[in-house]
Design a protein around this motif. Structure first.
Motif, short mmCIF file in Angstrom:
data_model
loop_
_atom_site.label_atom_id
_atom_site.label_comp_id
_atom_site.label_asym_id
_atom_site.label_seq_id
_atom_site.Cartn_x
_atom_site.Cartn_y
_atom_site.Cartn_z
N PHE A 1 -7.70 -0.58 5.38
CA PHE A 1 -6.68 0.40 5.00
C PHE A 1 -5.43 -0.30 4.47
N ARG A 2 -5.12 -1.46 5.04
CA ARG A 2 -4.01 -2.27 4.51
C ARG A 2 -4.34 -2.78 3.11
N HIS A 3 -5.59 -3.23 2.92
CA HIS A 3 -6.02 -3.64 1.58
C HIS A 3 -5.90 -2.49 0.58
N SER A 4 -6.31 -1.31 1.01
CA SER A 4 -6.27 -0.14 0.13
C SER A 4 -4.84 0.23 -0.23
N PHE A 5 -3.93 0.11 0.74
CA PHE A 5 -2.51 0.35 0.51
C PHE A 5 -2.01 -0.50 -0.65
N ALA A 6 -2.29 -1.79 -0.60
CA ALA A 6 -1.82 -2.72 -1.62
C ALA A 6 -2.47 -2.44 -2.97
N SER A 7 -3.77 -2.23 -2.96
CA SER A 7 -4.51 -2.01 -4.21
C SER A 7 -4.06 -0.72 -4.90
N HIS A 8 -3.84 0.33 -4.12
CA HIS A 8 -3.45 1.61 -4.70
C HIS A 8 -2.03 1.56 -5.26
N LEU A 9 -1.15 0.76 -4.64
CA LEU A 9 0.19 0.59 -5.19
C LEU A 9 0.13 -0.16 -6.52
N LEU A 10 -0.76 -1.14 -6.59
CA LEU A 10 -0.94 -1.86 -7.86
C LEU A 10 -1.45 -0.92 -8.95
N GLN A 11 -2.34 -0.03 -8.59
CA GLN A 11 -2.88 0.94 -9.54
C GLN A 11 -1.78 1.85 -10.08
N GLU A 12 -0.77 2.06 -9.25
CA GLU A 12 0.36 2.90 -9.67
C GLU A 12 1.47 2.08 -10.31
N ASN A 13 1.13 0.83 -10.67
CA ASN A 13 2.03 -0.06 -11.41
C ASN A 13 3.27 -0.48 -10.62
N TYR A 14 3.14 -0.57 -9.30
CA TYR A 14 4.23 -1.13 -8.50
C TYR A 14 4.34 -2.63 -8.76
N ASP A 15 5.56 -3.15 -8.74
CA ASP A 15 5.79 -4.56 -8.95
C ASP A 15 5.15 -5.38 -7.84
N ILE A 16 4.52 -6.50 -8.21
CA ILE A 16 3.80 -7.32 -7.23
C ILE A 16 4.76 -7.89 -6.18
N ARG A 17 6.00 -8.16 -6.54
CA ARG A 17 6.98 -8.67 -5.59
C ARG A 17 7.35 -7.60 -4.56
N THR A 18 7.42 -6.36 -5.00
CA THR A 18 7.71 -5.26 -4.08
C THR A 18 6.58 -5.11 -3.07
N ILE A 19 5.35 -5.20 -3.56
CA ILE A 19 4.18 -5.08 -2.68
C ILE A 19 4.16 -6.25 -1.70
N GLN A 20 4.53 -7.44 -2.16
CA GLN A 20 4.60 -8.61 -1.29
C GLN A 20 5.54 -8.36 -0.12
N LYS A 21 6.71 -7.79 -0.39
CA LYS A 21 7.69 -7.51 0.67
C LYS A 21 7.19 -6.43 1.61
N LEU A 22 6.55 -5.40 1.07
CA LEU A 22 6.04 -4.32 1.92
C LEU A 22 4.94 -4.81 2.85
N LEU A 23 4.14 -5.77 2.38
CA LEU A 23 3.05 -6.32 3.20
C LEU A 23 3.53 -7.40 4.15
N GLY A 24 4.70 -7.98 3.88
CA GLY A 24 5.20 -9.05 4.73
C GLY A 24 4.56 -10.39 4.45
N HIS A 25 4.10 -10.60 3.21
CA HIS A 25 3.51 -11.88 2.83
C HIS A 25 4.60 -12.89 2.52
N SER A 26 4.47 -14.10 3.05
CA SER A 26 5.43 -15.15 2.76
C SER A 26 5.11 -15.84 1.43
N ASP A 27 3.87 -15.74 1.00
CA ASP A 27 3.42 -16.42 -0.23
C ASP A 27 2.87 -15.38 -1.19
#
Length: 356
Positions: free
Chosen positions: A297-323
């Motif tokens: 479900f976390r994977h789906s969250f990220a993938s669906h945001l990408l499909q909606e053209n969310y910026d990859i840096r924004t998704i990185q912050k929402l997921l809490g990825h350091s890299d």
């Protein structure tokens, strides 16, 4: 006899040849002590203990005082060549054994050379469609239904979902704060907090869950319970927090846990294995043919945001990825367009002018 050096409190047996079989019980005890001293997470302890045990088996329980860096090199190569583990598993093993040598055995550990590296395999996360998610939700009872909605709606890890406390929610601002309450660390990741928007569509369900949690909390107070579990350093810093309303679990376990040595009852959160079992059962009942778990479900969250053209840096912050490279793996879940399907940017402009 016991070495007098306080930096190496492990008990050493007399007349232990290098090839002799020796009990590693002192090693595991000291490993646990060093992990707890640094407030690392139970998952880190479990992982480090597992790799230590595998090294013990590989070396046929040789005298741990005679372990060398070459033993580690040979073991890491064995993992790659014979066991064919993933690159991430080999890296995790290296971190665990580096900790073992430096912090437990108090041995020097120079730069590792000559290790056969495990091959990195392209990893494409399993992603569910929105219809599949809705179907799974239809087969989940509360509170599991709501927990999964938070996994998907906020991109939470399972540990973050079950560890939510009342203090994490700010309904006035519509913000959910994910705290790293302890100094515990996910392996290879540092301590960090983040905020995510609360899905407005589930606010009524969240407030209903809050009412249930509040009622249970008030009943616990009447029964004079000792409070909820807190990380040890927080318990020392906030002595009354265990009974404080804001520190109560948002998804509390249905029963209290007895602490035998203290003869007191405390409340734990809903266990992650219980959540995983509920999800597994719902996926099966919904006849989903993908291997779906809480992480899906976390994977789906990220993938669906990408499909909606969310910026990859924004998704990185929402997921809490350091890299950012960790976040980039979700780009592989998007459907690619062929050259024939692609359009020229000049055509975009023409279509826009035509619409006007």
């Amino acid at each position: 006899m016991t070495e007098s050096d306080n930096n190496n409190p492990i008990t050493v047996q007399q007349s232990s040849p290098e090839t002799s079989v020796q009990s590693w019980v002192p090693v595991y005890k000291q490993l646990e002590n060093e992990i707890k001293l640094r407030h690392y997470s139970p998952k880190t302890l479990k992982a480090y203990r597992t790799w230590t045990r595998q090294l013990q088996g590989y070396t046929k329980s040789k005298n741990y005082q005679n372990l060398s860096q070459q033993d580690v090199i040979d073991f890491l190569t064995f993992l790659a060549v014979e066991r064919k583990v993933s690159a991430s598993s080999q890296h995790q093993a290296f971190n665990a054994l580096l900790f073992l040598f430096k912090q437990v055995l108090k041995k020097e550990f120079d730069e590792i050379k000559g290790v056969t590296r495990a091959k990195r395999k392209p990893y494409i996360p399993v992603v569910l469609s929105r219809d599949e998610i809705d179907l799974i939700l239809d087969h989940l009872d509360q509170p599991f239904n709501l927990i999964v909605k938070l996994f998907y709606g906020c991109g939470l890890r399972i540990s973050e979902g079950v560890n939510l406390r009342i203090r994490n929610f700010n309904f006035d601002t519509g913000i959910l704060t994910i705290h790293d309450e302890s100094n515990s660390r996910r392996i290879n990741e540092g301590k960090k907090d983040r905020t995510v928007p609360i899905p407005q569509s589930i606010v009524p369900e969240l407030q209903e869950q809050l009412r249930k949690t509040t009622s249970l909390y008030e009943a616990d107070l009447q029964d004079n319970f000792a409070g909820v579990f807190l990380p040890e350093q927080l318990e020392k810093k906030y002595q009354n927090a265990a009974k404080d309303y804001l520190w109560q679990w948002f998804f509390p376990a249905p029963t209290l846990t007895l602490i035998k040595d203290k003869k007191e009852y405390r409340r734990y959160h809903l266990h992650d294995t219980v959540v995983q079992k509920a999800i597994k059962k719902a996926v099966s009942s919904a006849h989903i043919i993908k291997r779906a778990s809480a992480q899906t479900f976390r994977h789906s969250f990220a993938s669906h945001l990408l499909q909606e053209n969310y910026d990859i840096r924004t998704i990185q912050k929402l997921l809490g990825h350091s890299d950012i490279r960790t976040t980039m793996k979700y780009t592989h879940t998007l459907q690619r367009k062929t050259i024939k399907q692609a359009k020229s940017p000049l055509d975009f402009i023409s279509e826009g002018e035509h619409d006007e």
